[in-house]
Design an enzyme around this catalytic site. Structure first.
Site, PDB file in Angstrom:
ATOM      1  N   GLU A   1       7.198   8.514  -2.549  1.00 17.39           N
ATOM      2  CA  GLU A   1       5.815   8.724  -1.845  1.00 17.39           C
ATOM      3  C   GLU A   1       6.116   9.740  -0.796  1.00 17.39           C
ATOM      4  O   GLU A   1       5.907   9.114   0.306  1.00 17.39           O
ATOM      5  CB  GLU A   1       5.440   7.345  -1.623  1.00 17.39           C
ATOM      6  CG  GLU A   1       5.377   6.627  -2.746  1.00 17.39           C
ATOM      7  CD  GLU A   1       4.873   5.081  -2.566  1.00 17.39           C
ATOM      8  OE1 GLU A   1       4.615   4.612  -1.642  1.00 17.39           O
ATOM      9  OE2 GLU A   1       4.329   4.307  -3.426  1.00 17.39           O
TER      10      GLU A   1
ATOM     11  N   GLU B   1       5.454   3.489 -10.051  1.00 17.37           N
ATOM     12  CA  GLU B   1       5.110   1.892  -9.627  1.00 17.37           C
ATOM     13  C   GLU B   1       3.538   1.906  -9.773  1.00 17.37           C
ATOM     14  O   GLU B   1       2.820   2.587  -9.631  1.00 17.37           O
ATOM     15  CB  GLU B   1       5.091   2.226  -7.930  1.00 17.37           C
ATOM     16  CG  GLU B   1       6.409   2.190  -7.398  1.00 17.37           C
ATOM     17  CD  GLU B   1       6.458   2.081  -5.822  1.00 17.37           C
ATOM     18  OE1 GLU B   1       5.380   1.790  -5.173  1.00 17.37           O
ATOM     19  OE2 GLU B   1       7.522   2.647  -5.442  1.00 17.37           O
TER      20      GLU B   1
HETATM   21  O1  IFM Z   1       6.212  -1.874  -1.324  1.00 16.53           O
HETATM   22  C1  IFM Z   1       5.679  -0.570  -1.564  1.00 16.53           C
HETATM   23  C2  IFM Z   1       6.754   0.324  -2.029  1.00 16.53           C
HETATM   24  O2  IFM Z   1       8.006   0.375  -1.251  1.00 16.53           O
HETATM   25  C3  IFM Z   1       6.174   1.778  -2.039  1.00 16.53           C
HETATM   26  N1  IFM Z   1       5.081   1.749  -2.846  1.00 16.53           N
HETATM   27  C4  IFM Z   1       4.079   0.855  -2.505  1.00 16.53           C
HETATM   28  C5  IFM Z   1       4.557  -0.556  -2.502  1.00 16.53           C
HETATM   29  C6  IFM Z   1       3.509  -1.483  -2.243  1.00 16.53           C
HETATM   30  O3  IFM Z   1       3.030  -1.453  -0.983  1.00 16.53           O
END
Ligand code: IFM
Length: 439
Positions: free
Chosen positions: A166, A350
């Protein structure tokens, strides 16, 4: 929920976690990180909680891998902690840290689970933060060196490698909004971090490739930008948000250029000669990871760039207050493929939701998460039906864990963790996915 047979043969189902959020950073000789420092500063994190113990995965990893295997997942996306491998960020290697990751990867292979590693998921060693962290161009070389050390030990057993998780969060969220470590709010620091995080990705990609590592990917997060109204100023504000949040990073990665609107706004803050780095930033990758959770409703707001704000939307929300909007996942899978990655394999690296889960009589009824996941898996299926080359889907997260500035309050896990006893309780969503993957 879906059936495994609804997806193409060979589609990879997995769960995701990250080192600082689950391991317990106080164990095993790991060095201090900027998240420890950020959390120790009053007002940054709910109850000033940190990742010192987290889920104690450092000691409970075998049982956690059993949970992954027993659910029927094909793969596991985990991250390594830079400060566990190199406590000072550079120099002396903590062999105990490398041994831990080696045990973990071998444990996955013994259980038939494919290891997908993320090299950086946010816990920058404090010693590198002292040198300016992501503001310092040298971080590209420091990161590549760390990546080579880590993959020198693990590379022969890793299935897929993601460089940095990210890029927007590492740069914008942490240096403009100040909500994540290092908690800076400075436009020049932001522009530099946005560029350097891409440069670090490209530099490490090139170094790993030269060292024989394959299946290297980039992982970006995307939030759908919905204008608050048809007014041109709101439409324009949403386009600005879309450019600095969603387009900036994939544009650098796949077009070797930045959106014109962002260059106009931030160009004067970028490091000198930034244009000369674009070739390296665009070093070819083998796959793209898409992290997706929600949309934001964007309205214009008078003031300095970016002159916008998020307003509350009408859709049902998760425990984070995030609107549930699966259409956004379909949108970004289509957009990435059609406009940027052009046929390269995609992974949803994710997706998931936070829910205020409680254990009642040994069970957790998180039907809201079952519904959330079913709707997002439907969006993924739709993308595949349209020809998007989606090859895998990783649910965030295996375990309830340290949700950064929200501490342990927000529960994203398929498995409930009692943070007093550290007991694990698989939730209804875990059982639903297990049934889906067996069908
Ligand atoms: O927990 C986070 C993760 O570390 C990175 N992406 C989003 C998730 C939820 O906020």
């Amino acid at each position: 929920m879906f059936k495994r047979s609804d997806f193409p043969d060979g589609f990879q189902f997995g769960a995701s976690t990250a080192a600082y959020q689950i391991e317990g950073h106080s164990f095993g000789g790991a060095g201090p990180t900027h998240w420890d420092d950020f959390a120790a500063t009053p007002g940054n994190v709910v109850r000033a909680e940190n990742g010192a113990i987290a889920c104690d995965h450092y000691h409970r990893w075998e049982a956690d891998l059993d949970l992954i295997r027993d659910a029927g997942f094909d793969a596991y996306r985990f991250s390594a902690s830079w400060a566990r491998v190199l406590p000072e960020g550079r120099g002396t290697v903590n062999e105990e840290g490398l041994d831990f990751y080696e045990r973990l990867v071998d444990g996955m292979l013994e259980r038939g689970i494919k290891p997908m590693i993320t090299l950086y998921h946010w816990e920058l060693p404090s010693a590198l933060a002292d040198l300016g962290g992501w503001r310092n161009r040298d971080i590209a070389g420091w990161f590549a060196d760390y990546a080579e050390i880590l993959m020198g030990r693990l590379g022969d057993r890793i299935w897929k490698t993601a460089t940095i998780n990210e890029l927007w969060c590492v740069s914008f969220l942490s240096h403009f909004l100040g909500q994540h470590a290092p908690g800076v709010r400075d436009i020049r620091a932001t522009a530099r971090a946005m560029h350097h995080v891409l440069l670090a990705h490209g530099t490490a990609t090139q170094a790993l490739r030269a060292a024989g590592v394959g299946e290297i990917g980039a992982v970006c997060n995307f939030t759908y930008a919905e204008p608050a109204s048809d007014r041109p100023e709101d439409v324009d504000a949403a386009a600005t948000f879309d450019d600095y949040y969603n387009n900036f990073f994939i544009s650098g990665l796949f077009r070797k250029e930045y959106p014109a609107r962002i260059v106009e706004a931030l160009g004067r803050y970028f490091p000198d000669g930034w244009q000369d780095d674009m070739e390296l930033i665009g070093a070819p990758v083998d796959w793209l990871g898409v992290n997706y959770y929600t949309r934001e409703i964007i309205a214009a707001e008078p003031g300095p760039w970016p002159a916008l704000k998020s307003v509350e939307g009408p859709l049902p929300k998760t425990q984070m207050g995030w609107e549930i909007y699966p259409e956004g996942l379909l949108h970004f899978l289509r957009r990435c493929d059609a406009e940027f990655s052009h046929g390269l394999p995609l992974n949803v690296t994710e997706n998931g939701m936070a829910n205020a889960d409680v254990v009642v009589a040994g069970a957790v009824d998180d039907r809201a998460r079952v519904d959330y996941l079913a709707r997002h898996f439907d969006a993924a299926r739709q993308a595949i039906a349209e020809g998007v080359p989606l090859e895998g889907y990783f649910v965030w997260s295996l375990l309830d864990n340290y949700e950064w500035s929200f501490g342990y309050e927000k529960r994203f896990g398929l498995v409930h963790v009692d943070f007093e006893t550290l007991e694990r309780t698989p939730k209804a969503s875990y059982h639903a996915l297990k049934a889906a993957l067996a069908s």
